[in-house]
Design an enzyme around this catalytic site. Structure first.
Site, PDB file in Angstrom:
ATOM      1  CB  THR A  77      94.466  42.651  19.137  1.00  0.00           C
ATOM      2  OG1 THR A  77      94.792  41.418  18.482  1.00  0.00           O
ATOM      3  CG2 THR A  77      93.299  43.312  18.408  1.00  0.00           C
ATOM      4  CE  LYS A 125      81.472  31.629  32.942  1.00  0.00           C
ATOM      5  NZ  LYS A 125      81.376  30.984  31.623  1.00  0.00           N
ATOM      6  CD1 TRP A 141      79.273  33.948  35.934  1.00  0.00           C
ATOM      7  CD2 TRP A 141      78.984  35.910  34.901  1.00  0.00           C
ATOM      8  NE1 TRP A 141      78.985  33.674  34.625  1.00  0.00           N
ATOM      9  CE2 TRP A 141      78.792  34.860  33.960  1.00  0.00           C
ATOM     10  CE3 TRP A 141      78.835  37.220  34.480  1.00  0.00           C
ATOM     11  CZ2 TRP A 141      78.479  35.107  32.619  1.00  0.00           C
ATOM     12  CZ3 TRP A 141      78.530  37.468  33.139  1.00  0.00           C
ATOM     13  CH2 TRP A 141      78.349  36.414  32.231  1.00  0.00           C
ATOM     14  CD  GLU A 145      89.690  44.517  18.814  1.00  0.00           C
ATOM     15  OE1 GLU A 145      90.056  43.334  18.803  1.00  0.00           O
ATOM     16  OE2 GLU A 145      89.912  45.287  19.773  1.00  0.00           O
TER      17      GLU A 145
END
Length: 543
Positions: free
Chosen positions: A185, A440, A445, A331
């Site tokens: 990653t 936030k 959101w 992944e």
């Protein structure tokens, strides 16, 4: 009771043998650092793969050993993919754009025994080799005529090694769960983590990706994988193209050059391609300036970041190219969702609704189970409104990170992707943010991704980033950072007014700053972590 069906193993070796026997006459065309146009067939490629497998054996490498590559998309890298994995070894592709300390960590953590490197990577590895004590030697991917004088320890010429070996090799019988490839990653939060793919996961991913409602790859296609082969196995195209017999066109170190891509598409009659948004912007800008077209190109897939509407719209309207989106991650090998063919119901939607649907990341492909959950882990409805953390599971999704002591899956066996998304009643997922990047504000959101996409749709904007910054009243408010196209000018008020009517009023960024550059990760994504660090001392005008 005995199973009534044969239990043959799903291995990359079987894929290779099929491609050589059935699709052997199909071409592979490459741009390399030492050759502007290399051309041969799959049959010739896999003959050289056997020669390379003999090289690996002569170098003393054994099944289970890890071999690293620092290379672009070309025929030699293709040969390494197959020779290493089919020998029972692990092909560890490394992004050369990573920071030096990340490369050092990855090579050592991956326990790489040898490194194969492109001619253009020699200076990089010369500067880092002293940090890689377990690496036994280097193979420079070129011929004797282009082999450079080098300070690399125990350096060899790829073509010289291959030419000295016979084209016969007795491939080992492998279990399908044998590890085949390793990819790390990007390490935006701590050290990069390794994801170890298997032969089985790779072939199952291939079967899923060639489906008509995904890449729809067939023997009729000419595929141009622009996504780097060091980035999640090039989204699997170097496996799926040989599997179905699609011609492969590989841009080598020129993958970011709009002129080269245009030339390859037109000369080789490319029908399908895949890459990140910045690549398509480079091609689009070249087409506009040159007046050229890409007549053969039927469709391409955008992944790695959300696709701005401008790319989607201009390729469709001006050049007749269908822009498709995919979503996944390292992944996940990487395929998770795909937005390709639309159902008759979606096709019948009004134009504005249809466009919004096509800009979503798509529906989960068979093999990927998906759910969105709230902060308490409770599953949320697929109503297109509820947004939550995305969790996945499936046969080509990680079970555990390579040589990692922490927990990879949740207690119920799901992998949490780190993305926040909604899923509508048709099954289309829309990423609204990364968990760590969501803004936030006043308990609600705000999607930084949606604001960025809206900003870059402005004709004068080249790139934009949105981050949440601390605010005394609202906890956080969005800060917009904008890079304008060369020669363009725009006021703060004009930029912010662009959002009117396009997003909720309270979503509109509180402030806009015009900048000349933005930090990116090694994979080309905006580095929100670095942006927040750079503007840590920012204060809102009213403070």
């Amino acid at each position: 009771m005995m199973t009534p069906m044969m239990n043959t193993q799903l291995t990359i070796t079987s894929l290779m043998k099929h491609a050589e026997q059935i699709n052997g006459a199909v071409e592979v065309v490459s741009v390399t650092a030492d050759n502007p146009c290399h051309r041969y067939t799959y049959r010739e490629a896999f003959g050289r793969v056997r020669q390379l497998a003999n090289v690996l054996a002569e170098l003393g490498l054994e099944p289970g050993d890890t071999i690293a590559t620092f290379a672009w998309n070309d025929y030699r890298h293709l040969e390494i993919y197959y020779a290493v994995s089919c020998s029972g070894m692990i092909c560890h592709t490394i992004n050369p754009r990573l920071f030096p300390e990340q490369i050092e960590y990855i090579v050592n953590h991956g326990r790489d025994k040898w490194i194969f490197l492109d001619l253009t990577m020699v200076p990089l590895l010369e500067s880092l080799q002293h940090l890689m004590p377990d690496v036994k030697g280097f193979v420079v991917m070129t011929d004797e005529a282009h082999m450079p004088e080098s300070k690399l320890n125990n350096a060899h010429c790829y073509e010289t090694l291959v030419a000295a070996q016979p084209a016969e090799f007795d491939w080992p019988e492998l279990d399908e769960n044998t590890p085949s490839a390793l990819c790390y990653t990007s390490g935006t939060t701590g050290n990069p983590k390794g994801v170890l793919y298997t032969h089985r996961s790779t072939l199952l991913h291939c079967y899923a990706s060639i489906a008509p409602d995904v890449f729809g790859l067939s023997i009729k296609d000419v595929a141009l994988p622009i996504v780097p082969m060091f980035h999640v196995n090039g989204w699997g195209l170097v496996y799926s193209a040989p599997m179905v017999g699609a011609k492969l066109v590989m841009p080598g170190p020129k993958m970011g050059c709009g002129e080269t891509l245009c030339k390859l598409i037109n000369e080789e009659k490319v029908t399908v391609s895949a890459g990140v948004p910045t690549v398509w912007l480079a091609l689009l800008n070249y087409l506009k300036k040159s007046g050229n077209s890409v007549e053969s190109l039927n469709r391409f897939t955008v992944g790695g970041a959300a696709c701005p509407f401008m790319i989607f719209d201009e390729f469709r309207q001006k050049y007749g190219v269908d822009v498709q989106q995919g979503w996944g991650m390292t992944e996940m090998n990487p395929l998770g969702t795909f937005n390709g063919n639309a159902s008759s119901t979606v096709n019948a939607l009004p134009a504005d609704q249809y466009d919004k649907m096509r800009l979503k990341q798509g529906r989960p492909v068979f093999g990927v189970e998906m759910k969105i959950v709230d902060a308490d882990g409770k599953s949320l409805p697929w109503d297109g409104k509820s947004a939550g953390a995305v969790k996945v599971r499936g046969p080509w999704i990680i079970n555990e990170y390579y040589r990692y002591d922490g927990q990879t899956l949740d207690n119920d066996g799901w992998f949490e992707t780190g993305d926040v998304a909604s899923i509508d009643e048709y099954g289309y997922m829309q990423i609204t943010d990364r968990v760590k990047d969501v803004i936030k504000s006043g308990g609600e959101w705000i999607s930084s991704i949606e604001l960025e996409n809206c900003a870059v749709n402005h004709p004068k904007v080249a790139e934009a980033a949105v981050v949440g910054m601390p605010h005394p009243t609202w906890s956080e408010r969005p800060l917009l950072l904008v890079i304008l196209h060369e020669g363009e000018s725009l006021s703060r008020e004009e930029m912010l007014s662009w959002f009117d009517g396009k997003v909720a009023k309270w979503w509109i960024p509180e402030e806009c700053l015009f900048v000349t550059s933005l930090p990116h990760t090694a994979t080309g994504k905006l580095s929100k972590k670095d942006i927040r660090a750079e503007y840590a001392d920012f204060r809102w005008p009213e403070q």
